[in-house]
Design a protein around this motif. Structure first.
Motif, PDB file in Angstrom:
ATOM      1  N   ARG A 213       0.930  -1.097  -0.066  1.00  0.00           N
ATOM      2  CA  ARG A 213      -0.231   0.092   0.019  1.00  0.00           C
ATOM      3  C   ARG A 213       1.086   1.302  -0.103  1.00  0.00           C
ATOM      4  O   ARG A 213       1.753   1.313   0.758  1.00  0.00           O
ATOM      5  N   LEU A 214       0.577   2.423  -0.876  1.00  0.00           N
ATOM      6  CA  LEU A 214       1.253   3.451  -0.671  1.00  0.00           C
ATOM      7  C   LEU A 214      -0.178   4.545  -0.461  1.00  0.00           C
ATOM      8  O   LEU A 214      -0.940   4.443  -0.944  1.00  0.00           O
ATOM      9  N   HIS A 215       0.563   5.424   0.492  1.00  0.00           N
ATOM     10  CA  HIS A 215      -0.312   6.532   0.960  1.00  0.00           C
ATOM     11  C   HIS A 215      -0.026   7.737   0.624  1.00  0.00           C
ATOM     12  O   HIS A 215       1.078   8.162   0.193  1.00  0.00           O
ATOM     13  N   SER A 216      -1.007   8.639   0.680  1.00  0.00           N
ATOM     14  CA  SER A 216      -1.141  10.176   0.004  1.00  0.00           C
ATOM     15  C   SER A 216       0.092  10.983   0.990  1.00  0.00           C
ATOM     16  O   SER A 216       0.302  11.909   0.799  1.00  0.00           O
ATOM     17  N   ASP A 217       0.199  10.542   2.230  1.00  0.00           N
ATOM     18  CA  ASP A 217       1.249  11.042   3.196  1.00  0.00           C
ATOM     19  C   ASP A 217       2.569  10.716   2.960  1.00  0.00           C
ATOM     20  O   ASP A 217       3.418  10.947   3.755  1.00  0.00           O
ATOM     21  N   THR A 218       2.676   9.997   1.892  1.00  0.00           N
ATOM     22  CA  THR A 218       4.281   9.509   1.312  1.00  0.00           C
ATOM     23  C   THR A 218       4.800   8.434   2.019  1.00  0.00           C
ATOM     24  O   THR A 218       5.870   7.827   2.042  1.00  0.00           O
ATOM     25  N   SER A 219       3.945   7.430   3.054  1.00  0.00           N
ATOM     26  CA  SER A 219       4.180   6.518   3.659  1.00  0.00           C
ATOM     27  C   SER A 219       3.725   5.161   2.844  1.00  0.00           C
ATOM     28  O   SER A 219       3.013   5.410   1.701  1.00  0.00           O
ATOM     29  N   GLY A 220       4.062   4.119   3.318  1.00  0.00           N
ATOM     30  CA  GLY A 220       3.801   3.068   2.616  1.00  0.00           C
ATOM     31  C   GLY A 220       3.726   1.744   3.556  1.00  0.00           C
ATOM     32  O   GLY A 220       4.174   1.811   4.670  1.00  0.00           O
ATOM     33  N   LEU A 221       3.512   0.665   3.216  1.00  0.00           N
ATOM     34  CA  LEU A 221       2.994  -0.577   4.048  1.00  0.00           C
ATOM     35  C   LEU A 221       3.135  -1.922   3.031  1.00  0.00           C
ATOM     36  O   LEU A 221       2.463  -1.623   2.141  1.00  0.00           O
TER      37      LEU A 221
ATOM     38  N   ILE B 145      -0.200  -4.111  -5.506  1.00  0.00           N
ATOM     39  CA  ILE B 145      -0.690  -2.724  -4.900  1.00  0.00           C
ATOM     40  C   ILE B 145      -2.174  -3.292  -4.432  1.00  0.00           C
ATOM     41  O   ILE B 145      -2.878  -3.896  -5.233  1.00  0.00           O
ATOM     42  N   ARG B 146      -2.398  -2.830  -3.389  1.00  0.00           N
ATOM     43  CA  ARG B 146      -3.755  -3.120  -2.799  1.00  0.00           C
ATOM     44  C   ARG B 146      -4.509  -1.788  -2.479  1.00  0.00           C
ATOM     45  O   ARG B 146      -5.509  -1.872  -1.710  1.00  0.00           O
ATOM     46  N   ASN B 147      -4.279  -0.685  -3.075  1.00  0.00           N
ATOM     47  CA  ASN B 147      -5.083   0.571  -2.788  1.00  0.00           C
ATOM     48  C   ASN B 147      -5.070   1.229  -4.059  1.00  0.00           C
ATOM     49  O   ASN B 147      -4.150   1.389  -4.671  1.00  0.00           O
ATOM     50  N   PHE B 148      -6.330   2.189  -4.201  1.00  0.00           N
ATOM     51  CA  PHE B 148      -6.256   3.001  -5.349  1.00  0.00           C
ATOM     52  C   PHE B 148      -5.005   3.913  -5.602  1.00  0.00           C
ATOM     53  O   PHE B 148      -4.670   4.106  -6.435  1.00  0.00           O
ATOM     54  N   TYR B 149      -4.736   4.727  -4.457  1.00  0.00           N
ATOM     55  CA  TYR B 149      -3.669   5.631  -4.563  1.00  0.00           C
ATOM     56  C   TYR B 149      -2.469   5.102  -4.780  1.00  0.00           C
ATOM     57  O   TYR B 149      -1.731   5.627  -5.600  1.00  0.00           O
ATOM     58  N   GLY B 150      -2.217   4.027  -4.402  1.00  0.00           N
ATOM     59  CA  GLY B 150      -0.887   3.046  -4.885  1.00  0.00           C
ATOM     60  C   GLY B 150      -1.028   2.860  -6.251  1.00  0.00           C
ATOM     61  O   GLY B 150       0.043   3.007  -7.065  1.00  0.00           O
ATOM     62  N   LEU B 151      -2.224   2.199  -6.604  1.00  0.00           N
ATOM     63  CA  LEU B 151      -2.179   2.263  -8.267  1.00  0.00           C
ATOM     64  C   LEU B 151      -2.121   3.371  -9.046  1.00  0.00           C
ATOM     65  O   LEU B 151      -1.422   3.221 -10.297  1.00  0.00           O
ATOM     66  N   LEU B 152      -2.361   4.438  -8.487  1.00  0.00           N
ATOM     67  CA  LEU B 152      -2.405   5.718  -9.314  1.00  0.00           C
ATOM     68  C   LEU B 152      -0.946   6.295  -9.297  1.00  0.00           C
ATOM     69  O   LEU B 152      -0.612   6.432 -10.562  1.00  0.00           O
TER      70      LEU B 152
END
Length: 236
Positions: A71-79, A136-143
């Motif tokens: 997962r990639l997040h909009s706060d620039t973190s990831g998991l 990738i498991r979230n929309f922001y990550g795919l984007l």
């Protein structure tokens, strides 16, 4: 037949050597990358996080863990989530891989550029992004992956070799320069849930020590990578 011709064309481009851009442009790309790391860190950190999470994922699979997703997040973190033993060498290796990944990838990229294979570097990066899409498991990550992939793909196919080399140099500088900064942020703002914090719980080595190791790896890669790239400019 068209598919065969397309693959042949891609292979021809990947294996061809490119002319190093003029010295002024290579130095300008380094300056631009440094300015971006200082002034546009949030945007650069997205790229760093992509490589960071890719590092976790690759090592997790290499040590026999089952990769669950990224997962990639909009706060620039990831998991990156993987399944396996919660302790032991495999888990430690997986946690260790994140922060050094941008530095190591940047160092490998510098070596590839020093051999004159800028387009191969771009196509290799595109392949990594394509493989990441599977996890990738979230929309922001795919984007994020889509934007990076489309940008690199268009550059690899439509730009002239000199322009492709310049983009490859800039991306490499960004990784080499951003890796130490990301690690320094971790050192200045420790967190129990960070990679260093989790490593501390698993190994009983203080988180600050792990953060310092990450900074050292980043600085080492920056020095060695610069030594590889600058002769391509100075000795022309």
């Amino acid at each position: 037949m068209a598919a065969v011709e397309l693959l042949a064309e891609i292979w021809s481009r990947v294996t061809a050597r490119q002319v190093v851009p003029p010295s002024s442009q290579v130095l300008l790309s380094a300056a631009a990358a440094l300015a971006a790391v200082i002034l546009a860190w949030r945007l650069v950190r997205i790229l760093t996080t992509v490589v960071h999470e890719a590092g976790h994922a690759v090592v997790a699979m290499l040590v026999g863990r089952r990769l669950q997703g990224i997962r990639l997040h909009s706060d620039t973190s990831g998991l990156t989530v993987s399944k396996g033993r919660p302790r032991g060498p495999g888990m430690i290796a997986t946690l260790l891989a994140g922060y050094p990944a941008p530095a190591i990838f940047g160092l490998v990229a510098a070596w590839v550029l020093s051999q004159g294979y800028a387009v191969a570097l771009l196509w290799g990066s595109l392949l990594v992004l394509a493989l990441m899409v599977l996890w990738i498991r979230n929309f922001y990550g795919l984007l994020v992956i889509a934007v990076l992939g489309v940008g690199i793909g268009l550059a690899s196919w439509y730009l002239q070799p000199a322009e492709q080399s310049l983009i490859a140099f800039t991306l490499t500088w960004l990784l080499l320069l951003s890796a130490p900064r990301a690690s320094m942020e971790l050192l200045r703002r420790p967190s129990a849930n960070s990679d260093a914090g989790q490593l501390a719980r698993l190994t009983r080595v203080p988180a600050g020590v792990w953060s310092t190791v990450f900074v050292g790896i980043g600085l080492f890669a920056l020095v060695v990578g610069t030594a590889m790239l600058l002769p391509q400019v100075i000795m022309r």
